[in-house]
Design an enzyme around this catalytic site. Structure first.
Site, PDB file in Angstrom:
ATOM      1  N   ARG A  23       0.806  -1.221   0.000  1.00 24.11           N
ATOM      2  CA  ARG A  23       0.000   0.000   0.000  1.00 24.11           C
ATOM      3  C   ARG A  23       0.835   1.264   0.000  1.00 24.11           C
ATOM      4  NH1 ARG A  23      -2.739  -0.903   5.487  1.00 24.11           N
ATOM      5  NH2 ARG A  23      -0.613  -1.611   5.832  1.00 24.11           N
ATOM      6  N   GLU A  28       6.108   6.669  12.046  1.00 23.58           N
ATOM      7  CA  GLU A  28       5.817   7.460  13.241  1.00 23.58           C
ATOM      8  C   GLU A  28       6.761   8.658  13.206  1.00 23.58           C
ATOM      9  OE1 GLU A  28       5.208   6.065  17.704  1.00 23.58           O
ATOM     10  OE2 GLU A  28       7.330   6.057  17.147  1.00 23.58           O
ATOM     11  N   GLN A  41       1.166  24.108  18.479  1.00 26.81           N
ATOM     12  CA  GLN A  41       0.887  24.728  17.182  1.00 26.81           C
ATOM     13  C   GLN A  41       1.733  24.051  16.112  1.00 26.81           C
ATOM     14  OE1 GLN A  41       0.807  29.046  17.207  1.00 26.81           O
ATOM     15  NE2 GLN A  41       1.751  29.134  15.195  1.00 26.81           N
ATOM     16  N   ASP A  42       1.132  23.775  14.964  1.00 27.05           N
ATOM     17  CA  ASP A  42       1.848  23.244  13.808  1.00 27.05           C
ATOM     18  C   ASP A  42       1.809  24.293  12.702  1.00 27.05           C
ATOM     19  OD1 ASP A  42       1.718  20.916  15.352  1.00 27.05           O
ATOM     20  OD2 ASP A  42       1.537  19.642  13.599  1.00 27.05           O
ATOM     21  N   ASN A  43       2.939  24.463  12.010  1.00 29.80           N
ATOM     22  CA  ASN A  43       3.044  25.438  10.926  1.00 29.80           C
ATOM     23  C   ASN A  43       3.632  24.768   9.695  1.00 29.80           C
ATOM     24  OD1 ASN A  43       2.305  27.595  12.700  1.00 29.80           O
ATOM     25  ND2 ASN A  43       4.392  27.628  13.458  1.00 29.80           N
ATOM     26  N   ARG A  53      14.881  31.615   5.013  1.00 26.37           N
ATOM     27  CA  ARG A  53      13.979  32.112   6.058  1.00 26.37           C
ATOM     28  C   ARG A  53      14.729  32.053   7.388  1.00 26.37           C
ATOM     29  NH1 ARG A  53       8.346  32.077   4.644  1.00 26.37           N
ATOM     30  NH2 ARG A  53       8.003  31.169   2.583  1.00 26.37           N
ATOM     31  N   HIS A  56      15.272  33.219  13.099  1.00 27.52           N
ATOM     32  CA  HIS A  56      14.168  33.717  13.922  1.00 27.52           C
ATOM     33  C   HIS A  56      14.132  33.050  15.293  1.00 27.52           C
ATOM     34  CE1 HIS A  56      12.142  34.232   9.760  1.00 27.52           C
ATOM     35  NE2 HIS A  56      12.818  35.318  10.063  1.00 27.52           N
ATOM     36  N   LYS A  66      11.004  23.957  18.705  1.00 22.54           N
ATOM     37  CA  LYS A  66      10.394  23.540  17.444  1.00 22.54           C
ATOM     38  C   LYS A  66      10.926  22.182  17.030  1.00 22.54           C
ATOM     39  CE  LYS A  66      10.345  28.280  15.696  1.00 22.54           C
ATOM     40  NZ  LYS A  66      10.920  29.182  14.689  1.00 22.54           N
ATOM     41  N   HIS A 113      16.608  30.057  14.627  1.00 21.05           N
ATOM     42  CA  HIS A 113      16.374  29.021  13.623  1.00 21.05           C
ATOM     43  C   HIS A 113      16.163  29.636  12.245  1.00 21.05           C
ATOM     44  CE1 HIS A 113      13.454  26.489  11.308  1.00 21.05           C
ATOM     45  NE2 HIS A 113      14.440  25.635  11.516  1.00 21.05           N
ATOM     46  N   TYR A 126       6.614  22.380  10.816  1.00 25.92           N
ATOM     47  CA  TYR A 126       7.232  22.390  12.137  1.00 25.92           C
ATOM     48  C   TYR A 126       6.198  22.543  13.228  1.00 25.92           C
ATOM     49  CZ  TYR A 126       7.422  27.496  11.274  1.00 25.92           C
ATOM     50  OH  TYR A 126       7.131  28.795  10.967  1.00 25.92           O
ATOM     51  N   LYS A 161      13.920  37.859   2.765  1.00 25.13           N
ATOM     52  CA  LYS A 161      12.961  38.911   3.083  1.00 25.13           C
ATOM     53  C   LYS A 161      13.706  40.137   3.620  1.00 25.13           C
ATOM     54  CE  LYS A 161       8.778  39.470   5.877  1.00 25.13           C
ATOM     55  NZ  LYS A 161       7.925  38.806   6.873  1.00 25.13           N
ATOM     56  N   ASP A 163      12.915  42.243   5.872  1.00 23.30           N
ATOM     57  CA  ASP A 163      12.912  42.273   7.346  1.00 23.30           C
ATOM     58  C   ASP A 163      14.080  41.462   7.905  1.00 23.30           C
ATOM     59  OD1 ASP A 163      10.652  43.840   7.319  1.00 23.30           O
ATOM     60  OD2 ASP A 163       9.293  42.252   7.973  1.00 23.30           O
TER      61      ASP A 163
END
Length: 179
Positions: A23, A28, A41-43, A53, A56, A66, A113, A126, A161, A163
């Site tokens: 299949r 996991e 929270q998942d992003n 990126r 941060h 994270k 990160h 993440y 970016k 910023d």
């Protein structure tokens, strides 16, 4: 699942196993047996080749740990120890995360990160143990020469970016994490 140490003891690599049959496969991707963290929270982010990126982090009391993985494509994932007084202060760990190697990187609180996309495009997922708080968001210039990060690709191939490019170098930052 296997937990792999890095040159910074708090930073871990998680290696997942895949179990194949006709299949497809099963894997996991997280268990508290290996990392005792409660994620809230998942992003996800989608980027194309050369997008950088980071670097941060969030200031206390909203600091985040994270768990990062690349679902599609490949990235160079980087964490920098920004804990003043740490024996590994300013040091970084870099790991290629990809849909092929299925590695994940655990980024503890007190670390900045960032990542750069190495493939034509990448989908990064993440998990965070604290909600995003824009008022606590901080950054360090991703090309800070004092950090010695080898981003693998040339600066001319990077898309960063504005910023992030305006973020201060580590020596000019107010340090929010102390040991």
């Amino acid at each position: 699942m296997k937990l792999i140490s890095t040159q910074i003891p708090e930073v871990k690599i998680l290696q997942t196993e895949q179990f194949f049959d006709k299949r497809g496969f099963f894997s996991e991707v997280f268990s508290k047996k290996f990392l005792d963290v409660s994620f809230v929270q998942d992003n996800e982010s989608y980027s194309t080749y050369g997008v950088l990126r980071g670097l941060h982090y969030q200031r206390p009391p909203f600091a985040q740990a994270k768990l990062v993985r690349c679902i599609k494509g490949s990235i160079l994932d980087v964490v920098v120890d920004i804990r003043k007084g740490s024996p590994t202060f300013r040091k970084n760990v870099s790991v290629v995360l990809s849909d092929e190697n299925r590695l994940q990187l655990f980024v503890p609180k007190g670390f900045a990160h960032g990542f750069v996309v190495l493939s034509p495009d990448a989908l990064v997922h993440y998990k965070c143990d604290e909600y995003y708080h824009p008022e606590a968001a901080e950054g360090i210039h991703p090309l800070d020469p004092s950090l010695g990060i080898d981003w693998i690709i040339t600066e001319t191939d990077m898309t960063i970016k504005d910023d992030d490019l305006r973020s201060p170098c580590l020596d000019d930052c107010t340090l929010h994490f102390n040991l």
